[in-house]
Design an enzyme around this catalytic site. Structure first.
Site, PDB file in Angstrom:
ATOM      1  N   ASP A  46       0.707  -1.034   0.268  1.00  0.00           N
ATOM      2  CA  ASP A  46       0.397  -0.028  -0.360  1.00  0.00           C
ATOM      3  C   ASP A  46       0.523   1.138  -0.001  1.00  0.00           C
ATOM      4  OD1 ASP A  46      -3.008   0.974   1.030  1.00  0.00           O
ATOM      5  OD2 ASP A  46      -1.443   1.709   1.868  1.00  0.00           O
ATOM      6  N   TYR A  51       3.173  10.312   0.068  1.00  0.00           N
ATOM      7  CA  TYR A  51       4.407   9.314   0.753  1.00  0.00           C
ATOM      8  C   TYR A  51       5.855   9.732   0.187  1.00  0.00           C
ATOM      9  CZ  TYR A  51       0.111   6.220   2.379  1.00  0.00           C
ATOM     10  OH  TYR A  51      -0.723   6.337   2.905  1.00  0.00           O
ATOM     11  N   LYS A  76      -2.826   6.289  -4.519  1.00  0.00           N
ATOM     12  CA  LYS A  76      -3.344   6.980  -3.720  1.00  0.00           C
ATOM     13  C   LYS A  76      -3.930   8.996  -4.343  1.00  0.00           C
ATOM     14  CE  LYS A  76      -3.216   5.402   0.713  1.00  0.00           C
ATOM     15  NZ  LYS A  76      -2.007   4.224   0.763  1.00  0.00           N
ATOM     16  N   HIS A 107      -7.376   9.918  -1.768  1.00  0.00           N
ATOM     17  CA  HIS A 107      -6.731   9.730  -0.379  1.00  0.00           C
ATOM     18  C   HIS A 107      -7.721  10.134  -0.073  1.00  0.00           C
ATOM     19  CE1 HIS A 107      -2.336   9.748   1.125  1.00  0.00           C
ATOM     20  NE2 HIS A 107      -3.063   9.076   2.073  1.00  0.00           N
TER      21      HIS A 107
END
Length: 315
Positions: A46, A51, A76, A107
């Site tokens: 994931d 990120y 996302k 997200h």
């Protein structure tokens, strides 16, 4: 050891345990992903554009040597990209070095100003988040449906969507019902009503931060620790197995090889050992005075969740 799979509402199967990569440093996440797939038996990763480690996640996937078709990969759509879903997806695919995603999520149900003063977290003059308040989430979802139709993703879903937002802003307009809703779910924030609602709609609940966050109080919880002792498990095993036993896709994050391996094996062992009475006992922990939502970004918008007061960021 491979995790069992859950069938999504479009027939695609998702492993019930995946490796989370939020807050994993780029240099650490390559090794973590490679080890998780190659040595620990994970088949579900994931990740997210926000990120800042998608390239490294992709490198870890390649280094594992496991065929792409055997690995379930999620990414996302970030808040500044709601108006250009396909472009953002293409960027994530390029970062990861993949030609499709298994699952693509919105997200947050928030569209931030794409032309603001920061690529990820634009702010207004008073320091509050620069949210586009007249944007319709249904327009984002229509763009998500379009990339699904093109075959660039195998399933689409949402993250951090409450029942209120789904009912008011998305489901009445959707051609495709979201396959999943990834939210903060753990012993101290079980969101029992939301989970029941999602399942009634054919939406699979996914748990991020299932062990809490850094220095989380969950690992010292007396009820979970007592069950761990009873079954010869660790408290972390019980916290993860509690969610897996309820058919919640669970996404523990770690970059430590021993922990990565134990999270998968321990969660599956605990899910088998915990009785219905144990689950009921654990379901009641938060309501006994321990309710604690750990992730609460100051969007300044009411997202419709219980136990989440609206917070506004200021200078």
């Amino acid at each position: 050891m491979a995790a069992p799979k859950i069938k999504l509402n479009n027939g695609v199967e998702i492993p019930v345990i995946g490796l989370g990569t939020w807050q994993s440093k780029p240099e650490e996440v390559i090794n973590a992903v490679e080890y998780a797939i190659k040595e620990a038996g994970y088949r579900h990763i994931d990740c997210a554009w926000a990120y800042d480690n998608e390239k490294e996640v992709g490198e870890g996937i390649r280094r594992s040597g496991v065929p792409r078709s055997e690995i379930f990969v999620t990414s996302k759509l970030w808040c500044t990209h709601h108006h250009r879903v396909e472009e953002a997806l293409d960027e994530s695919l390029a970062n990861l070095g993949l030609d499709y995603l298994d699952l693509y999520l919105i997200h947050w149900p928030i569209h931030l100003n794409p032309n603001g003063n920061h690529p990820k977290f634009p702010t207004r003059e008073d320091g509050s988040r620069d949210v586009i308040t007249d944007w319709k989430i249904r327009d984002t979802w229509a763009r998500m449906e379009a990339v699904l139709a093109k075959g660039k993703v195998r399933a689409i879903g949402v993250s951090n969507f409450s029942e209120k937002i789904l009912e008011r802003d998305l489901l009445p307009y959707a051609k495709v019902v979201p396959a999943v809703d990834q939210v903060e779910l753990h012993l101290y924030n079980p969101q029992l009503g939301l989970v029941e609602y999602l399942k009634s709609k054919g939406i699979v609940p996914q748990a991020y931060s299932p062990l809490g966050s850094t220095n989380s109080p969950l690992l010292q919880d007396e009820t979970a620790s007592a069950l761990a002792q009873q079954y010869g498990l660790s408290t972390a095993d019980v916290l993860l197995g509690y969610l897996v036993a309820k058919d919640i896709v669970t996404l523990p994050k770690s970059v430590t090889p021993e922990r990565i391996k134990r999270n998968l094996e321990g969660a599956l062992a605990a899910a088998k050992k915990l009785s219905k009475e144990d689950i009921k006992k654990l379901d009641g922990v938060a309501a006994s005075g321990k309710q604690n939502r750990l992730i609460q970004p100051p969007w300044g918008v009411d997202l419709g969740f219980d136990n989440w007061p609206v917070r506004v960021q200021t200078k």
